[in-house]
Design a protein around this motif. Structure first.
Motif, PDB file in Angstrom:
ATOM      1  N   VAL A 138      -9.287  14.380  -7.950  1.00 54.69           N
ATOM      2  CA  VAL A 138      -7.921  13.925  -8.206  1.00 54.69           C
ATOM      3  C   VAL A 138      -7.651  12.681  -7.375  1.00 54.69           C
ATOM      4  O   VAL A 138      -7.883  12.663  -6.173  1.00 54.69           O
ATOM      5  N   SER A 139      -7.195  11.634  -8.043  1.00 54.64           N
ATOM      6  CA  SER A 139      -6.784  10.416  -7.352  1.00 54.64           C
ATOM      7  C   SER A 139      -5.338  10.145  -7.707  1.00 54.64           C
ATOM      8  O   SER A 139      -4.993  10.113  -8.878  1.00 54.64           O
ATOM      9  N   LEU A 140      -4.529   9.976  -6.701  1.00 57.37           N
ATOM     10  CA  LEU A 140      -3.138   9.623  -6.981  1.00 57.37           C
ATOM     11  C   LEU A 140      -2.561   8.959  -5.747  1.00 57.37           C
ATOM     12  O   LEU A 140      -3.131   9.037  -4.663  1.00 57.37           O
ATOM     13  N   SER A 141      -1.448   8.269  -5.916  1.00 57.53           N
ATOM     14  CA  SER A 141      -0.812   7.678  -4.749  1.00 57.53           C
ATOM     15  C   SER A 141       0.678   7.932  -4.773  1.00 57.53           C
ATOM     16  O   SER A 141       1.306   7.948  -5.830  1.00 57.53           O
ATOM     17  N   VAL A 142       1.213   8.191  -3.589  1.00 60.69           N
ATOM     18  CA  VAL A 142       2.632   8.500  -3.439  1.00 60.69           C
ATOM     19  C   VAL A 142       3.265   7.371  -2.645  1.00 60.69           C
ATOM     20  O   VAL A 142       2.827   7.054  -1.541  1.00 60.69           O
ATOM     21  N   GLU A 143       4.289   6.757  -3.225  1.00 61.08           N
ATOM     22  CA  GLU A 143       4.953   5.638  -2.559  1.00 61.08           C
ATOM     23  C   GLU A 143       5.972   6.158  -1.549  1.00 61.08           C
ATOM     24  O   GLU A 143       6.578   7.206  -1.754  1.00 61.08           O
TER      25      GLU A 143
ATOM     26  N   GLY B 124     -11.165  11.272  -0.243  1.00 57.59           N
ATOM     27  CA  GLY B 124     -10.374  10.789   0.878  1.00 57.59           C
ATOM     28  C   GLY B 124      -8.890  11.032   0.688  1.00 57.59           C
ATOM     29  O   GLY B 124      -8.374  10.989  -0.419  1.00 57.59           O
ATOM     30  N   VAL B 125      -8.214  11.332   1.809  1.00 57.67           N
ATOM     31  CA  VAL B 125      -6.762  11.461   1.802  1.00 57.67           C
ATOM     32  C   VAL B 125      -6.252  10.444   2.806  1.00 57.67           C
ATOM     33  O   VAL B 125      -6.312  10.668   4.013  1.00 57.67           O
ATOM     34  N   VAL B 126      -5.813   9.301   2.321  1.00 62.04           N
ATOM     35  CA  VAL B 126      -5.401   8.248   3.228  1.00 62.04           C
ATOM     36  C   VAL B 126      -3.893   8.275   3.398  1.00 62.04           C
ATOM     37  O   VAL B 126      -3.138   8.104   2.441  1.00 62.04           O
ATOM     38  N   PHE B 127      -3.469   8.543   4.633  1.00 56.29           N
ATOM     39  CA  PHE B 127      -2.044   8.584   4.923  1.00 56.29           C
ATOM     40  C   PHE B 127      -1.729   7.467   5.906  1.00 56.29           C
ATOM     41  O   PHE B 127      -2.255   7.445   7.018  1.00 56.29           O
ATOM     42  N   ASP B 128      -0.918   6.533   5.479  1.00 60.63           N
ATOM     43  CA  ASP B 128      -0.489   5.445   6.336  1.00 60.63           C
ATOM     44  C   ASP B 128      -1.678   4.738   6.996  1.00 60.63           C
ATOM     45  O   ASP B 128      -1.654   4.446   8.193  1.00 60.63           O
ATOM     46  N   GLY B 129      -2.724   4.538   6.230  1.00 62.05           N
ATOM     47  CA  GLY B 129      -3.877   3.808   6.750  1.00 62.05           C
ATOM     48  C   GLY B 129      -4.961   4.638   7.406  1.00 62.05           C
ATOM     49  O   GLY B 129      -6.044   4.133   7.686  1.00 62.05           O
TER      50      GLY B 129
ATOM     51  N   MET C 214       0.825  -1.205   0.000  1.00 58.58           N
ATOM     52  CA  MET C 214       0.000   0.000   0.000  1.00 58.58           C
ATOM     53  C   MET C 214       0.862   1.257   0.000  1.00 58.58           C
ATOM     54  O   MET C 214       1.930   1.289   0.570  1.00 58.58           O
ATOM     55  N   SER C 215       0.364   2.253  -0.663  1.00 55.47           N
ATOM     56  CA  SER C 215       1.145   3.488  -0.743  1.00 55.47           C
ATOM     57  C   SER C 215       1.062   4.257   0.558  1.00 55.47           C
ATOM     58  O   SER C 215       0.121   4.103   1.329  1.00 55.47           O
ATOM     59  N   LEU C 216       2.050   5.107   0.779  1.00 55.12           N
ATOM     60  CA  LEU C 216       2.096   5.875   2.010  1.00 55.12           C
ATOM     61  C   LEU C 216       0.990   6.926   2.031  1.00 55.12           C
ATOM     62  O   LEU C 216       0.341   7.163   3.049  1.00 55.12           O
ATOM     63  N   LEU C 217       0.788   7.544   0.885  1.00 53.53           N
ATOM     64  CA  LEU C 217      -0.215   8.604   0.807  1.00 53.53           C
ATOM     65  C   LEU C 217      -1.099   8.338  -0.399  1.00 53.53           C
ATOM     66  O   LEU C 217      -0.602   8.179  -1.516  1.00 53.53           O
ATOM     67  N   GLU C 218      -2.402   8.247  -0.137  1.00 52.68           N
ATOM     68  CA  GLU C 218      -3.299   7.986  -1.259  1.00 52.68           C
ATOM     69  C   GLU C 218      -4.427   8.993  -1.294  1.00 52.68           C
ATOM     70  O   GLU C 218      -5.124   9.202  -0.302  1.00 52.68           O
ATOM     71  N   LEU C 219      -4.600   9.605  -2.449  1.00 44.01           N
ATOM     72  CA  LEU C 219      -5.691  10.554  -2.617  1.00 44.01           C
ATOM     73  C   LEU C 219      -6.759   9.884  -3.462  1.00 44.01           C
ATOM     74  O   LEU C 219      -6.449   9.305  -4.505  1.00 44.01           O
TER      75      LEU C 219
END
Lengths: 346, 350
Positions: B34-39, B71-76, B1-6
Motif C-alpha cells: 500500500v502506498s499513500l500519502s496524507v497531507e 517505508g513509512v515516512v513521517f515528517d522526513g 512533501m506530505s506529512l505522512l507517506e506510505l
C-alpha cells in the motif's frame, strides 16, 4: 385483523437490592400478513427485549410482563411453555444478530436444520436431509449437501446468517422476527441478506418484524416504522411519510445525526445532545425532554400521548411536534416548535 | 512533501505449524503493498470491509505490528527503520484512538491517571501541577467535566469514553491521530457528537487524521481523501466528493450501492450491485486482480492473470483496475444476472 397486535406491552426487570428497571413502558404496534414492520431505536430503547418477550424467551424470574400481544387470537404473553414451544419454530421464528453464537458450535449445520424439521414437521432420515439441503439452497448457500456436514465455524459470517434464516423459514412461519440480522455483517453481505429477506416476504407472504438501529436498512425494507425511545413508541408512520417528515424531535434528530453517503460533504451533522442516560420517567413527562431542543414546560406535565399532529396515520408522542413546511398539512399553526424542514424530504 | 507517506507497505503474518519446528507453511497477506500519502491538516479516510487489512495498516504506521517491507515516512523520517526507543519517542507525535473505548481504557485507572501516564512517559510538563492544568484544558476541549478526573472508565457512557480516548491522544500534542473505527461502537446520535468533535479539534488544533472505518458514509463525511481497500491493497483513491460522484473501481461501485441511505425515495430508486460470494482468504489471495473472483465486470483477459497497479486517471483519482476506462464509458457492461434493480416502488402515500 392484524396477524400480531401488541397492546401496551410493559416489561420490568427487578433484582434483589436494586431499583426496578422498566425496559419497555407501554409499546403498541400491529403487524399484518405480508407486512414488514420496523422497530427502530438506539441501544437501551427496549427493542430487543420486546422481541424476546414476544417469543417467550425472557426468564420468568425477575421479569414482570404486562399488556397483551395477540397473535391470531391468542395472547402470546400468557401461553403455556408447551404451547409456546409448538408455535416457536413453526409459526413464529426469530433471527438473531450474532449468527455464530446462535448456532451450536459442536453440531453440524445439517443436524441443526433437520432438528426443526423433526420437531415440527415430523420428518426424518433421508427426506429430512433432502429438505434441509433444499432449504440451504433456497437461501442461497452454494453446494448445500456439503455444507450440511460442516460445522458453524467453517462457514463465513454471511453464510451463517443464511443458515439461520434457512432454519427460521424451515416451517414457513407466518411471523418472522429479525433482531438486528445484519449488524454483524459487512455492507456488501448485508445487501445480500436484506435482498433475501425481501424475497422471502414477497414470495411467502411472511410477516416480518424487523428490529434495527439502522435507519438506512429501515428506509429500504420496512412498510411501517415504529421509532422507540426509552421503552415507548414515540413515532409511528408508513416509511415514506416518516422519512419525509419526521415529526417527533427524536426521530428528526436521529435523521439529522446520520452522515449520509449522498449528502454533500461539509454539511455539518446535527447531533442530539446528551445521551440516553439523561432521561426522566415517562410518568413525569416526556422522557426525551432533557435532550430535546424544542421542549417547553408543557413537556414536563404528565406522559405525552400518541396523537396525529399533522397527517392521519402519522402518529407522534409529542406536544411540540416538529413542523415541516412542505408536508405540514394543517399543522402549520399553533405550533411552538419551529424547526426547519429536514433535508430528508429529498 | 506530505506529512505522512506510505511506500509499498507490506505486512505479512507467517502461518506456523508443527510442535517442535515452527515451520512456516504460508503467509497471511494482511497488507500487501500500500502506498499513500496524507497531507498535513487533512483527513485521509481508509475504508474497506472486515479482513481487508485497514486496521493492520493503521497499526503498522505506529509499528504496533511489524512491517514486513516498505517505508513509512513521517515528517522526513522513515519510521520503519527507527530503533525501538526512538520509535517510542516518535509515537508522541502519532497517536491512536481505538474502536472499543472500554477495552482500550484500563478499568482500574482513574481518568487523571490514564491521561497523565502518556505525559510522564514522554516527559511532558515540568511538574504534576502543570500536567494537571494541561489535562483540564484538554478535558474542556473534548467536552468532559473537570470532575471526571477522579472517576473510572466504567462510570462513563460510550460516547464519553470515546472522548476520554481522544483526550488521551491529545494531551501529547500529536501531529497525526490515527482513528481506528472511532464511532462504530456508538449509537448514531452519539456518533454525530463524536464526529463533530473530531472536526472541531482538527480545525482548532491543526490535526491530521488517518481515519479507518468500515462505514463509507462516516468516512465520506469527515475525509478529504478516501482510499478504498480490498484484500490488503488499495483499489481506488480519490478526493471524497470525486469518489462519490465517479467511483471507478467495480468494488467501490458495489460498496457504494450496498450502503443503505436513510431515505426511502433514494432507496426505492437505486440500483444495487449485489456481489456474489464472500471475501477470499487473505492467506490465499486470488491471482491477478484480487477482486476478479467477485467482480461483475470481469473480463476474459488480464483480470485473472495480471495484478493491476494503482494508476492515476486524473484529478488525484487513482484506480487499480485494468478496465476502469472501458467500464466508465460503458464499452464493458456488467455480467447478466448479477444486478437486481431495487424493489419496485410501492403504493404508499406521499
Amino acid at each position: 385483523m392484524p396477524l400480531l397486535s401488541v397492546d401496551e406491552l410493559t416489561i420490568t426487570f427487578s433484582g434483589r437490592g436494586s431499583r426496578d428497571v422498566q425496559a419497555v413502558a407501554g409499546v403498541s404496534f400491529d403487524v399484518d400478513q405480508g407486512q414488514v414492520v420496523g422497530l427502530v431505536g438506539e441501544s437501551g430503547c427496549g427493542k430487543s427485549v420486546t422481541s424476546l418477550a414476544l417469543m417467550g424467551l425472557l426468564p420468568s424470574r425477575g421479569v414482570t410482563i404486562g399488556g397483551r400481544a395477540d397473535y391470531d387470537g391468542t395472547d402470546l404473553l400468557r401461553l403455556s411453555t408447551a404451547r409456546m414451544r409448538d408455535l416457536r419454530g413453526s409459526q413464529l421464528a426469530m433471527i438473531f444478530q450474532d449468527p455464530l453464537s446462535s448456532l451450536n458450535p459442536v453440531v453440524p449445520i445439517g443436524v441443526q436444520v433437520t432438528e426443526i424439521l423433526k420437531r415440527h414437521r415430523g420428518m426424518k432420515g433421508e427426506p429430512a436431509r433432502k429438505e434441509a439441503a433444499h432449504l440451504l439452497d433456497r437461501v442461497g448457500i452454494p453446494d448445500p449437501t456439503r455444507r450440511l456436514k460442516e460445522y458453524p465455524h467453517q462457514l463465513s459470517g454471511g453464510m451463517r446468517q443464511r443458515a439461520l434464516i434457512a432454519m427460521a423459514v424451515a416451517c414457513a412461519p407466518r411471523l418472522l422476527i429479525a433482531d438486528e440480522p445484519t449488524t454483524a455483517l459487512d455492507v456488501t453481505i448485508q445487501a445480500q441478506i436484506l435482498e433475501l429477506l425481501k424475497e422471502l416476504v414477497d414470495e411467502e407472504g411472511t410477516a416480518l418484524l424487523m428490529i434495527t438501529h439502522d435507519l438506512g436498512v429501515v428506509a429500504g425494507l420496512c412498510d411501517q416504522v415504529n421509532v422507540l425511545y426509552a421503552g415507548k413508541v414515540v413515532e409511528s408512520a408508513a416509511r415514506r411519510p416518516l422519512f419525509a417528515a419526521p415529526t417527533h424531535p427524536y426521530a428528526h434528530g436521529l435523521l439529522g445525526s446520520i452522515p449520509r453517503l449522498d449528502a454533500p460533504r461539509g454539511e455539518p451533522l446535527r447531533p442530539i445532545r446528551g445521551s440516553i442516560n439523561d432521561r426522566i420517567d415517562w410518568a413525569d413527562g416526556c422522557a426525551f425532554a432533557p435532550r430535546c431542543d424544542s421542549y417547553t414546560m408543557e413537556c414536563l406535565t404528565g406522559t405525552p400521548q400518541l396523537t396525529e399532529p399533522h397527517t392521519p396515520g402519522h402518529l407522534a408522542r409529542c406536544v411540540n411536534p416538529v413542523k415541516h413546511e412542505m408536508h405540514g398539512d394543517g399543522g402549520d399553526h399553533g405550533n411552538t416548535a419551529d424547526l426547519k424542514k429536514t433535508e430528508a424530504g429529498s | 512533501m506530505s506529512l505522512l507517506e506510505l511506500d509499498d507497505v507490506k505486512v505479512h503474518f507467517p502461518v506456523k505449524r508443527g510442535v517442535f519446528f515452527d515451520r512456516t507453511v504460508g503467509h497471511v497477506y494482511a497488507v500487501d503493498g500500500v502506498s499513500l500519502s496524507v497531507e498535513a491538516g487533512q483527513t485521509y479516510g481508509l475504508v474497506g470491509e472486515s479482513g481487508c487489512g485497514k486496521t493492520t495498516l493503521g497499526r503498522a504506521v505506529l509499528r504496533l505490528v511489524d512491517i514486513t517491507s516498505g517505508g513509512v515516512v513521517f515528517d522526513g523520517t522513515d519510521l520503519a527503520a527507527l530503533p525501538g526507543e526512538e520509535m517510542r519517542r516518535a509515537r508522541r507525535r502519532l497517536q491512536m484512538v481505538f474502536q472499543d473505548p472500554l477495552g482500550s481504557l484500563d478499568p482500574r485507572q482513574n481518568i487523571e491517571s490514564i491521561l497523565t501516564e502518556g505525559m510522564t512517559a514522554h516527559g511532558i510538563g515540568a511538574d504534576a501541577g502543570e500536567r494537571r492544568k494541561r489535562i483540564l484544558d484538554i478535558l474542556a476541549k473534548v467536552g468532559l467535566p473537570a470532575n471526571a478526573l477522579s472517576r473510572y472508565p466504567h462510570e462513563f457512557s460510550g460516547g464519553q469514553r470515546q472522548r476520554i480516548g481522544i483526550a488521551r491522544a491529545l494531551v501529547l500534542e500529536p501531529d497525526v491521530i490515527i482513528c481506528d473505527e472511532p464511532v462504530s461502537a456508538l449509537d448514531v446520535s452519539i456518533q454525530a457528537q463524536v464526529l463533530n468533535l473530531l472536526e472541531e479539534l482538527q480545525e482548532s488544533m491543526g490535526l491530521t487524521y488517518l481515519v479507518i472505518a468500515h462505514d463509507l458514509a462516516v468516512v465520506r463525511h469527515i475525509s478529504d481523501v478516501i482510499g478504498v481497500m480490498y484484500l490488503g491493497s488499495l483499489v481506488e483513491e480519490a478526493p471524497s466528493d470525486l469518489l462519490y460522484a465517479e467511483p471507478r473501481h467495480p468494488y467501490t461501485r458495489a460498496l457504494m450501492s450496498a450502503v443503505p441511505v436513510p431515505d426511502p425515495v433514494v432507496e426505492d430508486g437505486r440500483e444495487r450491485i449485489l456481489l456474489t460470494g464472500d471475501l477470499p482468504s487473505p492467506a490465499d489471495p486470488p491471482t491477478g486482480c484480487r477482486f476478479h473472483t467477485r467482480c461483475p465486470w470481469k473480463q476474459e483477459t488480464l483480470c485473472a492473470t495480471e495484478r493491476p497497479a494503482l494508476r492515476d486517471v486524473g484529478d488525484g483519482h487513482r484506480v487499480a483496475c485494468h478496465y476502469a476506462a472501458e467500464i466508465a464509458d460503458g464499452t464493458i457492461t456488467r455480467a447478466a444476472g448479477e444486478a437486481s434493480p431495487a424493489s419496485t416502488p410501492e403504493t404508499s402515500p406521499v
